[in-house]
Design a protein around this motif. Structure first.
Motif, mmCIF file in Angstrom:
data_model
loop_
_atom_site.group_PDB
_atom_site.id
_atom_site.type_symbol
_atom_site.label_atom_id
_atom_site.label_comp_id
_atom_site.label_asym_id
_atom_site.label_seq_id
_atom_site.Cartn_x
_atom_site.Cartn_y
_atom_site.Cartn_z
ATOM 1 N N GLU A 14 3.018 13.645 -3.071
ATOM 2 C CA GLU A 14 3.975 12.655 -3.554
ATOM 3 C C GLU A 14 3.937 11.436 -2.648
ATOM 4 O O GLU A 14 3.572 11.542 -1.476
ATOM 5 C CB GLU A 14 5.392 13.246 -3.570
ATOM 6 N N VAL A 15 4.346 10.283 -3.203
ATOM 7 C CA VAL A 15 4.390 9.073 -2.380
ATOM 8 C C VAL A 15 5.467 9.240 -1.321
ATOM 9 O O VAL A 15 6.624 9.501 -1.645
ATOM 10 C CB VAL A 15 4.656 7.811 -3.237
ATOM 11 N N ALA A 16 5.057 9.102 -0.041
ATOM 12 C CA ALA A 16 6.007 9.292 1.051
ATOM 13 C C ALA A 16 6.509 7.959 1.593
ATOM 14 O O ALA A 16 7.644 7.857 2.048
ATOM 15 C CB ALA A 16 5.359 10.093 2.178
ATOM 16 N N ARG A 17 5.655 6.938 1.561
ATOM 17 C CA ARG A 17 6.035 5.648 2.135
ATOM 18 C C ARG A 17 5.347 4.513 1.388
ATOM 19 O O ARG A 17 4.293 4.704 0.789
ATOM 20 C CB ARG A 17 5.585 5.562 3.610
ATOM 21 N N THR A 18 5.966 3.324 1.443
ATOM 22 C CA THR A 18 5.328 2.121 0.918
ATOM 23 C C THR A 18 5.279 1.109 2.051
ATOM 24 O O THR A 18 6.295 0.822 2.672
ATOM 25 C CB THR A 18 6.136 1.543 -0.264
ATOM 26 N N VAL A 73 0.878 -1.167 0.000
ATOM 27 C CA VAL A 73 0.000 0.000 0.000
ATOM 28 C C VAL A 73 0.917 1.218 0.000
ATOM 29 O O VAL A 73 1.913 1.239 0.723
ATOM 30 C CB VAL A 73 -0.912 -0.011 1.242
ATOM 31 N N GLN A 74 0.620 2.198 -0.854
ATOM 32 C CA GLN A 74 1.458 3.405 -0.868
ATOM 33 C C GLN A 74 0.729 4.563 -0.202
ATOM 34 O O GLN A 74 -0.507 4.655 -0.247
ATOM 35 C CB GLN A 74 1.870 3.756 -2.300
ATOM 36 N N LEU A 75 1.531 5.437 0.414
ATOM 37 C CA LEU A 75 0.970 6.559 1.164
ATOM 38 C C LEU A 75 1.385 7.870 0.521
ATOM 39 O O LEU A 75 2.576 8.144 0.369
ATOM 40 C CB LEU A 75 1.446 6.490 2.609
ATOM 41 N N ILE A 76 0.369 8.631 0.112
ATOM 42 C CA ILE A 76 0.625 9.906 -0.547
ATOM 43 C C ILE A 76 0.487 11.022 0.486
ATOM 44 O O ILE A 76 -0.532 11.098 1.188
ATOM 45 C CB ILE A 76 -0.379 10.131 -1.704
ATOM 46 N N ASP A 77 1.525 11.836 0.603
ATOM 47 C CA ASP A 77 1.492 12.967 1.533
ATOM 48 C C ASP A 77 0.471 13.979 1.023
ATOM 49 O O ASP A 77 0.522 14.396 -0.131
ATOM 50 C CB ASP A 77 2.901 13.586 1.593
ATOM 51 N N LYS A 78 -0.477 14.354 1.893
ATOM 52 C CA LYS A 78 -1.551 15.269 1.490
ATOM 53 C C LYS A 78 -1.027 16.612 0.992
ATOM 54 O O LYS A 78 -1.636 17.248 0.145
ATOM 55 C CB LYS A 78 -2.452 15.568 2.691
ATOM 56 N N LYS A 79 0.089 17.060 1.569
ATOM 57 C CA LYS A 79 0.586 18.396 1.235
ATOM 58 C C LYS A 79 1.471 18.390 -0.012
ATOM 59 O O LYS A 79 1.291 19.207 -0.905
ATOM 60 C CB LYS A 79 1.351 18.993 2.420
ATOM 61 N N THR A 80 2.422 17.439 -0.056
ATOM 62 C CA THR A 80 3.352 17.444 -1.192
ATOM 63 C C THR A 80 2.771 16.731 -2.407
ATOM 64 O O THR A 80 3.278 16.874 -3.518
ATOM 65 C CB THR A 80 4.683 16.751 -0.819
#
Lengths: 526, 103
Positions: free
Chosen positions: A448-452, A439-446
């Protein structure tokens, strides 16, 4: 353990006997194989042999396929899919027989399931609902918000493993299990009365569930296959739609009695009159209406619940092969995905017209959708199967109705999760290789994918707890657990074992309409 | 000096034994997920499945059984076919993984 081994021996014995009697089996009528198909295969492959969650199995689709290769798939199952191994459940003659039967059987014309069939299928498990407890019989917060429902499919899409499982999302403990016979697919909560939930299965049964005592009180079969279900804002009506047959029905949410059926047909965007599967159905907090997507007809119908006869307003030419959608602007606008046009269409439910069509990656599947407020903008997030080179999550400005960004992710995606209090939008990578574990995590502000996260199994359907503190993810088939993470640190905090978990539904959804918005958004609509 | 030498050789010895017998639960889980779990489950088989559970069983027993299936000294069409392609290291990892699962 011994029992299981005994069972295996028994089934081996049974199949040896069956082999000895195989001359007798050869006489088995195609009726028997029709029943065998309906009892084992149809909940995923479609009662009409036209496909549903799984491919269509009929004389046209299986033409020229090697019966030996098909037999191997049936016996051993198909890795990286929901297809289980039928070795030991069906004997060899049954497997050979059903394959022969399928290769000779054309797709069936829309099999009927009328309002009378529905009425006859109504079952009452608790006759006098006044005997039910007046408050939850288990430990949970006072507001009864931290409840999460998981659609556990069960390995075979039916049987003992098929349940709706409920979890207290502050303690991560199971608080109830409601057997559903076949795979649970959708869980909706009653917006007006917290004690009721509705569970729909892949074989189109709807269970009315008492969450205080964790049991089904009634059920009705609304069709042969199809997940579509919505609940009206006053909690008085349910609307359910089917893939097989092509109809929808409005039920009394209290008694589950069917009130009116709708034949789903219309002129598609290419000008052809077609009969249509039901796509998503949604109730909205702003009015007493349902919106339903007609997949093949490319139309959205708006149904008025407080007018005599539940009249329909048809919005045509929305897009080719519509599927799922989410609400925005207090429930007045609907963002609906079109698989074949690769767009998400914004619809004004007040004016009942299309606002705009927005680019949405390849084959958009928005799941329950997500919307978040960041720096004064309301951003919508749309996942897509990504059946092309471009695997992105689309981000739209929902006020301006324009594409803000297409965020590159590592594969196709199926469902986004967001919460007003959580920093990331979670998307499930479903590409059929090792990426399916993640599962990938997209930073709400940037954006961009922040973590997998490496969740394991086939990880899908992320969902935040109602308070936003925890992220729940189904490890799916071959994972057999729901994994819980801290929303901020992304540390794994718990695992809840169950068989083939799929969709996760927080009771918080009734409070924030679309996942990621604050409850204030709902207040505006009242 | 002597002491350092002793420690170095001790460490080398430990590492050698370690690598010779190393089993990896993570690799075992991944292999089990790809080869066994379809029938036997990643922890337990389905409540509706006719397959024996592997989770929590003695790893030595699992190793022996899988090797017998691989070498066809124990007959089962489906298990002979599935175990046929496994290496000793993979069998050790799988057995260690299922042995570590709490049923």
């Amino acid at each position: 353990m011994k029992n299981t081994i005994k069972m295996l021996n028994k089934s081996l014995l049974a199949s040896s006997i069956a082999m000895l009697l195989s001359s007798g089996m050869a006489l088995a009528k195609s009726d028997d194989f029709h029943k065998l198909y309906q009892d084992n295969c149809a909940s995923c492959h479609g009662s009409d042999h036209g496909g549903y969650l799984a491919p269509a199995l009929n004389s046209a689709t299986l033409k020229g396929r090697s019966p030996t290769a098909l037999r191997t798939i049936v016996m051993a199952g198909s890795f990286d899919t929901l297809m289980p191994p039928f070795y030991g459940r069906l004997d060899d003659d049954e497997i050979r027989g059903v394959i022969k039967h399928l290769q000779e059987t054309p797709k069936q014309p829309n099999p009927a399931w009328t309002i009378d069939d529905m009425k006859k299928s109504l079952k009452v498990y608790v006759k006098d609902e006044s005997t039910l407890p007046t408050k939850p019989t288990f430990q949970i917060d006072d507001k009864f918000e931290n409840l999460i429902g998981v659609a556990a499919r069960g390995k075979y899409g039916r049987g003992e493993g098929s349940k709706a499982i409920f979890i207290n999302s502050s303690t991560h403990q199971k608080v109830g299990e409601v057997p559903t016979g076949t795979a649970a697919h959708i869980i909706d909560f009653n917006p007006a009365n917290p004690r009721w939930a509705y569970v729909k299965t892949d074989t189109a049964e709807i269970f009315k569930v008492d969450l205080y005592s964790m049991q089904a009180v009634r059920s009705i079969k609304t069709g042969w296959n199809g997940p579509g279900m919505g609940v009206s804002r006053d909690g008085k009506y349910i609307m359910a739609g089917s893939f097989v047959p092509h109809n929808a029905v409005i039920l009394n949410a209290d008694t589950l009695e069917p009130l009116k059926t709708f034949e789903l047909e219309g002129i598609d965007p290419d000008g052809k009159h077609v009969s249509s599967d039901s796509g998503m159905i949604i109730g909205t907090p702003y009015a007493d209406i349902f919106a339903i997507a007609l997949e093949n007809a490319g139309q959205v119908w708006v149904i008025d619940l407080n007018k005599e006869g539940f009249p329909v307003t048809r919005i045509e030419k929305v897009g080719r092969h519509l599927h799922d959608a989410f609400l925005t602007h207090g429930g007045k606008k609907l963002m609906i995905a079109s698989y074949d046009d690769s767009i998400v269409a914004a619809i004004d439910l007040e004016k009942r017209e299309i606002i705009k069509k927005l680019e949405a990656g390849c084959v958009p599947h928005v799941g329950g959708g997500s919307a978040v407020k960041v720096d004064g903008r309301t951003l919508g997030f749309g996942t897509n199967f990504g059946d092309c080179d471009k695997t992105v999550v689309s981000v739209w400005d929902l006020d301006k109705m324009e594409v803000v960004k297409q965020v590159p992710v590592s594969g196709g995606t199926e469902s986004p999760a967001a919460h007003a209090n959580a920093p990331y939008v979670a998307v499930d990578i479903i590409s059929k290789d090792r990426r399916a574990r993640t599962v990938q995590l997209i930073d709400k502000k940037t954006l961009e994918v922040a973590r997998t996260l490496d969740v394991g199994g086939h990880a899908y359907f992320p969902e935040y707890s109602a308070d936003g503190k925890f992220l729940y993810i189904s490890a799916g088939y071959n994972g057999d657990e729901v994994v819980v993470y801290d929303s901020n640190t992304l540390q794994k905090v718990a695992s809840v074992p169950m068989e083939s978990p799929a969709g996760i539904f927080s009771r918080g959804r009734v409070k924030y309409m679309t996942r990621g918005l604050s409850p204030d958004e709902m207040e505006q609509s009242k | 000096m002597k002491m350092t030498h002793f420690i170095v050789s001790l460490l080398a010895g430990l590492m050698a034994t370690g690598s010779a017998q190393a089993t990896s639960l993570y690799v075992g889980q991944a292999k089990a997920g790809a080869v066994c779990a379809q029938c036997h489950g990643i922890r337990m088989p389905s409540a509706d499945a006719p397959f024996p559970p592997l989770g929590g069983r003695d790893p030595e027993y699992l190793k022996t059984a899988i090797k017998q299936y691989r070498d066809k000294t124990r007959k089962s069409d489906i298990m002979n076919a599935i175990a046929g392609s496994l290496t000793d290291a993979e069998i050790n990892d799988i057995a260690a993984y299922y042995g570590s699962v709490k049923p």
